[in-house]
Design a protein around this motif. Structure first.
Motif, PDB file in Angstrom:
ATOM      1  N   SER A 191      -0.045 -21.874   1.103  1.00  0.00           N
ATOM      2  CA  SER A 191       0.197 -21.541  -0.305  1.00  0.00           C
ATOM      3  C   SER A 191      -1.037 -20.909  -0.947  1.00  0.00           C
ATOM      4  CB  SER A 191       0.599 -22.805  -1.071  1.00  0.00           C
ATOM      5  OG  SER A 191       0.737 -22.535  -2.451  1.00  0.00           O
ATOM      6  N   MET A 192      -2.203 -21.485  -0.654  1.00  0.00           N
ATOM      7  CA  MET A 192      -3.442 -20.927  -1.187  1.00  0.00           C
ATOM      8  C   MET A 192      -3.677 -19.518  -0.660  1.00  0.00           C
ATOM      9  SD  MET A 192      -5.312 -22.810  -3.302  1.00  0.00           S
ATOM     10  CE  MET A 192      -6.993 -22.266  -2.980  1.00  0.00           C
ATOM     11  N   GLY A 193      -3.474 -19.332   0.657  1.00  0.00           N
ATOM     12  CA  GLY A 193      -3.675 -18.014   1.235  1.00  0.00           C
ATOM     13  C   GLY A 193      -2.729 -16.988   0.652  1.00  0.00           C
ATOM     14  N   ALA A 194      -1.452 -17.347   0.545  1.00  0.00           N
ATOM     15  CA  ALA A 194      -0.471 -16.428  -0.015  1.00  0.00           C
ATOM     16  C   ALA A 194      -0.766 -16.122  -1.479  1.00  0.00           C
ATOM     17  CB  ALA A 194       0.933 -17.023   0.124  1.00  0.00           C
ATOM     18  N   GLY A 195      -1.123 -17.173  -2.221  1.00  0.00           N
ATOM     19  CA  GLY A 195      -1.428 -16.975  -3.639  1.00  0.00           C
ATOM     20  C   GLY A 195      -2.631 -16.073  -3.851  1.00  0.00           C
ATOM     21  N   GLU A 196      -3.661 -16.257  -3.036  1.00  0.00           N
ATOM     22  CA  GLU A 196      -4.855 -15.426  -3.174  1.00  0.00           C
ATOM     23  C   GLU A 196      -4.554 -13.987  -2.760  1.00  0.00           C
ATOM     24  OE1 GLU A 196      -8.812 -15.429  -4.564  1.00  0.00           O
ATOM     25  OE2 GLU A 196      -7.284 -16.989  -4.525  1.00  0.00           O
ATOM     26  N   PHE A 197      -3.737 -13.822  -1.724  1.00  0.00           N
ATOM     27  CA  PHE A 197      -3.353 -12.469  -1.298  1.00  0.00           C
ATOM     28  C   PHE A 197      -2.636 -11.740  -2.426  1.00  0.00           C
ATOM     29  CE2 PHE A 197      -0.355  -9.430   0.405  1.00  0.00           C
ATOM     30  CZ  PHE A 197      -1.117  -8.709   1.302  1.00  0.00           C
ATOM     31  N   VAL A 198      -1.650 -12.400  -3.016  1.00  0.00           N
ATOM     32  CA  VAL A 198      -0.890 -11.779  -4.101  1.00  0.00           C
ATOM     33  C   VAL A 198      -1.791 -11.512  -5.306  1.00  0.00           C
ATOM     34  CG1 VAL A 198       0.964 -12.159  -5.764  1.00  0.00           C
ATOM     35  CG2 VAL A 198       1.295 -12.772  -3.362  1.00  0.00           C
ATOM     36  N   SER A 199      -2.684 -12.474  -5.610  1.00  0.00           N
ATOM     37  CA  SER A 199      -3.565 -12.325  -6.764  1.00  0.00           C
ATOM     38  C   SER A 199      -4.486 -11.114  -6.617  1.00  0.00           C
ATOM     39  CB  SER A 199      -4.398 -13.602  -6.949  1.00  0.00           C
ATOM     40  OG  SER A 199      -5.358 -13.438  -7.961  1.00  0.00           O
ATOM     41  N   VAL A 200      -5.153 -11.026  -5.460  1.00  0.00           N
ATOM     42  CA  VAL A 200      -6.090  -9.920  -5.260  1.00  0.00           C
ATOM     43  C   VAL A 200      -5.356  -8.589  -5.159  1.00  0.00           C
ATOM     44  CG1 VAL A 200      -7.805  -8.950  -3.677  1.00  0.00           C
ATOM     45  CG2 VAL A 200      -7.829 -11.389  -4.199  1.00  0.00           C
ATOM     46  N   ARG A 201      -4.235  -8.561  -4.406  1.00  0.00           N
ATOM     47  CA  ARG A 201      -3.480  -7.324  -4.285  1.00  0.00           C
ATOM     48  C   ARG A 201      -2.983  -6.847  -5.649  1.00  0.00           C
ATOM     49  NH1 ARG A 201      -0.638  -4.684  -0.281  1.00  0.00           N
ATOM     50  NH2 ARG A 201      -2.436  -5.289   1.008  1.00  0.00           N
ATOM     51  N   SER A 202      -2.492  -7.791  -6.461  1.00  0.00           N
ATOM     52  CA  SER A 202      -1.993  -7.426  -7.795  1.00  0.00           C
ATOM     53  C   SER A 202      -3.116  -6.914  -8.675  1.00  0.00           C
ATOM     54  CB  SER A 202      -1.314  -8.637  -8.448  1.00  0.00           C
ATOM     55  OG  SER A 202      -0.217  -9.078  -7.685  1.00  0.00           O
ATOM     56  N   GLN A 203      -4.278  -7.565  -8.593  1.00  0.00           N
ATOM     57  CA  GLN A 203      -5.401  -7.134  -9.419  1.00  0.00           C
ATOM     58  C   GLN A 203      -5.891  -5.760  -8.998  1.00  0.00           C
ATOM     59  OE1 GLN A 203      -8.249 -10.223  -9.905  1.00  0.00           O
ATOM     60  NE2 GLN A 203      -9.472  -9.115 -11.396  1.00  0.00           N
ATOM     61  N   ARG A 204      -5.912  -5.482  -7.702  1.00  0.00           N
ATOM     62  CA  ARG A 204      -6.307  -4.161  -7.228  1.00  0.00           C
ATOM     63  C   ARG A 204      -5.313  -3.107  -7.688  1.00  0.00           C
ATOM     64  NH1 ARG A 204     -10.097  -3.877  -3.020  1.00  0.00           N
ATOM     65  NH2 ARG A 204      -9.110  -1.980  -2.247  1.00  0.00           N
ATOM     66  N   GLU A 205      -4.025  -3.440  -7.672  1.00  0.00           N
ATOM     67  CA  GLU A 205      -3.016  -2.498  -8.135  1.00  0.00           C
ATOM     68  C   GLU A 205      -3.151  -2.222  -9.625  1.00  0.00           C
ATOM     69  OE1 GLU A 205       0.507  -4.430  -6.860  1.00  0.00           O
ATOM     70  OE2 GLU A 205       0.378  -3.697  -4.778  1.00  0.00           O
ATOM     71  N   LEU A 206      -3.486  -3.279 -10.390  1.00  0.00           N
ATOM     72  CA  LEU A 206      -3.714  -3.078 -11.827  1.00  0.00           C
ATOM     73  C   LEU A 206      -4.920  -2.183 -12.073  1.00  0.00           C
ATOM     74  CD1 LEU A 206      -3.055  -6.661 -13.260  1.00  0.00           C
ATOM     75  CD2 LEU A 206      -1.702  -4.614 -13.680  1.00  0.00           C
ATOM     76  N   LEU A 207      -5.985  -2.390 -11.274  1.00  0.00           N
ATOM     77  CA  LEU A 207      -7.171  -1.537 -11.408  1.00  0.00           C
ATOM     78  C   LEU A 207      -6.839  -0.095 -11.063  1.00  0.00           C
ATOM     79  CD1 LEU A 207      -9.969  -3.793  -9.879  1.00  0.00           C
ATOM     80  CD2 LEU A 207      -9.775  -3.069 -12.265  1.00  0.00           C
ATOM     81  N   ASP A 208      -6.066   0.096 -10.001  1.00  0.00           N
ATOM     82  CA  ASP A 208      -5.681   1.453  -9.614  1.00  0.00           C
ATOM     83  C   ASP A 208      -4.871   2.122 -10.717  1.00  0.00           C
ATOM     84  OD1 ASP A 208      -6.955   1.314  -7.176  1.00  0.00           O
ATOM     85  OD2 ASP A 208      -5.164   0.596  -6.107  1.00  0.00           O
ATOM     86  N   ALA A 209      -3.971   1.327 -11.335  1.00  0.00           N
ATOM     87  CA  ALA A 209      -3.137   1.886 -12.398  1.00  0.00           C
ATOM     88  C   ALA A 209      -3.952   2.207 -13.645  1.00  0.00           C
ATOM     89  CB  ALA A 209      -2.017   0.909 -12.751  1.00  0.00           C
ATOM     90  N   SER A 210      -5.044   1.480 -13.861  1.00  0.00           N
ATOM     91  CA  SER A 210      -5.870   1.695 -15.053  1.00  0.00           C
ATOM     92  C   SER A 210      -6.929   2.754 -14.856  1.00  0.00           C
ATOM     93  CB  SER A 210      -6.550   0.372 -15.456  1.00  0.00           C
ATOM     94  OG  SER A 210      -5.593  -0.630 -15.702  1.00  0.00           O
ATOM     95  N   GLN A 211      -7.219   3.119 -13.601  1.00  0.00           N
ATOM     96  CA  GLN A 211      -8.280   4.069 -13.308  1.00  0.00           C
ATOM     97  C   GLN A 211      -7.880   5.460 -13.788  1.00  0.00           C
ATOM     98  OE1 GLN A 211     -11.107   3.242 -11.935  1.00  0.00           O
ATOM     99  NE2 GLN A 211     -12.059   5.158 -11.271  1.00  0.00           N
TER     100      GLN A 211
END
Length: 370
Positions: A191-211
């Motif tokens: 659960s921790m691994g999956a949650g961290e994967f989704v968290s980081v991937r989502s944050q990177r996608e948000l950064l890409d969208a904001s760039q």
């Protein structure tokens, strides 16, 4: 004359003064050595700063030598804290050493010692801020991975100990407790691994969208000069209207000037440039979270894995987890420049409190069901 001036010091110091001065002398020498050892592992500006701090400690050392005279020999050993600092500086030279040095500087006794000069007391206060600044650089580099490590390990320790305690309190057999702990380890780590994967991937996608993109480079030549929407782009990026209009006109090739460098066309820098480096990769974050959680979660079930049963296994599990919580809390305290003992005790109280509450709920549940 200011306090601590050698000219007004007694010519016949008391044994207590001599003992105190000799300890100060030993500690100043040790602190200077720590800064020199740290400087050897640094380059550029950081090396210069640490070398300057070592020189300042050398001036303090000379002050105590002047006061002690013939009483300076034989030299004393530095305090245990400074011996530890020296050992760590020679072996590692990491942010942990800077965090310890920051705490040591903050606890300098010179402000209340009449035999130290005002300049020395002021030096120590400034040194704390200098070390705080140097340590902050290392803390920033550690912030992402350190957060994941502490959060993952503590979550594993506390959640699985609570699970083991709660299951044991219901009266089920030790084998059931062990398998429950293993299931909790695997479920929590995944659960921790999956949650961290989704968290980081989502944050990177948000950064890409904001760039911001460089579409303005290709579209500028075809824009309508009367209805220049390029200004809106720069307004949306946070520029004032004057700056936005000047930048848009220059981008469209209407003019170029150096009248105000802040308005002139410059390479566009975006705050998110290094954000991806701070976040790291999603797979890396997931893997580290899985491992850190599992490393914490396995500790409460170690007694059961080695065949122990009953209350003895529970007590040993609590002891092992308590030691681990004290350790992680102490590390957090060291890195934050706070008291390692207080942070360790706080971590211990939180973890044991959660386990005790779960144990009591398990007892209640076992009584009701029974």
């Amino acid at each position: 004359m200011s306090r601590g001036d050698p000219q007004v010091s007694t010519s016949n110091p008391s044994p207590a003064q001599i003992k105190r001065w000799r300890q100060y002398l030993a500690d100043e020498r040790a602190e200077a050595a720590v800064y020199r050892d740290l400087a050897k592992r640094r380059t550029g500006e950081e090396k210069t700063i640490l070398t300057a701090l070592a020189a300042a400690e050398g001036r303090h050392e000379q002050h105590w030598l002047n006061l002690l005279g013939d009483h300076a020999h034989p030299p004393l050993r530095p305090s245990v804290r400074n011996q530890l600092l020296g050992l760590l500086a020679r072996r590692f030279g990491s942010v942990f050493v800077l965090a310890l040095a920051q705490r040591a500087e903050s606890r300098s006794p010179y402000a209340s010692d009449a035999d130290a000069t005002d300049a020395m007391a002021a030096d120590e206060s400034i040194h704390e801020e200098v070390i705080r600044g140097l340590a902050a650089r290392g803390r920033n580099r550690l912030s992402g991975s350190f957060r994941a490590a502490v959060f993952g390990a503590n979550d594993g320790l506390v959640s699985n100990l609570s699970l083991v305690m709660g299951m044991a309190a219901t009266g089920v057999g030790s084998q059931v407790v062990l398998f429950s702990g293993i299931a909790g380890l695997l479920a929590g780590a995944l659960s921790m691994g999956a949650g961290e994967f989704v968290s980081v991937r989502s944050q990177r996608e948000l950064l890409d969208a904001s760039q911001p993109t460089q579409i303005t480079l290709s579209a500028a030549a075809s824009l309508d000069l009367e209805n220049n929407e390029l200004v809106l782009v720069y307004l949306a990026r946070g520029m004032s209207r004057d700056v936005a209009e000047h930048r848009a006109a220059e981008r469209m090739g209407q003019f170029s000037c150096d009248c105000d460098p802040s308005l002139s066309l410059q390479p566009e820098q975006f705050e998110a440039t290094n954000s991806h480096e701070t976040l790291g990769t999603a797979w890396g974050a997931a893997g580290s979270s899985f491992c850190f959680f599992a490393s914490g979660a396995i500790i409460p079930i170690l007694p059961f894995l080695f065949g122990m049963t009953g209350m003895g296994a529970l007590v040993l599990a609590c002891v092992l987890v308590g030691i681990a919580l004290l350790g992680t809390g102490a590390v957090v305290g060291l890195l934050s420049g706070a008291s390692p003992l207080w942070r360790g005790l706080r971590q211990l109280a939180i973890g044991m409190g959660a386990a005790a509450a779960t144990y009591l709920l398990g007892l209640l549940f076992g009584t009701v069901v029974g």
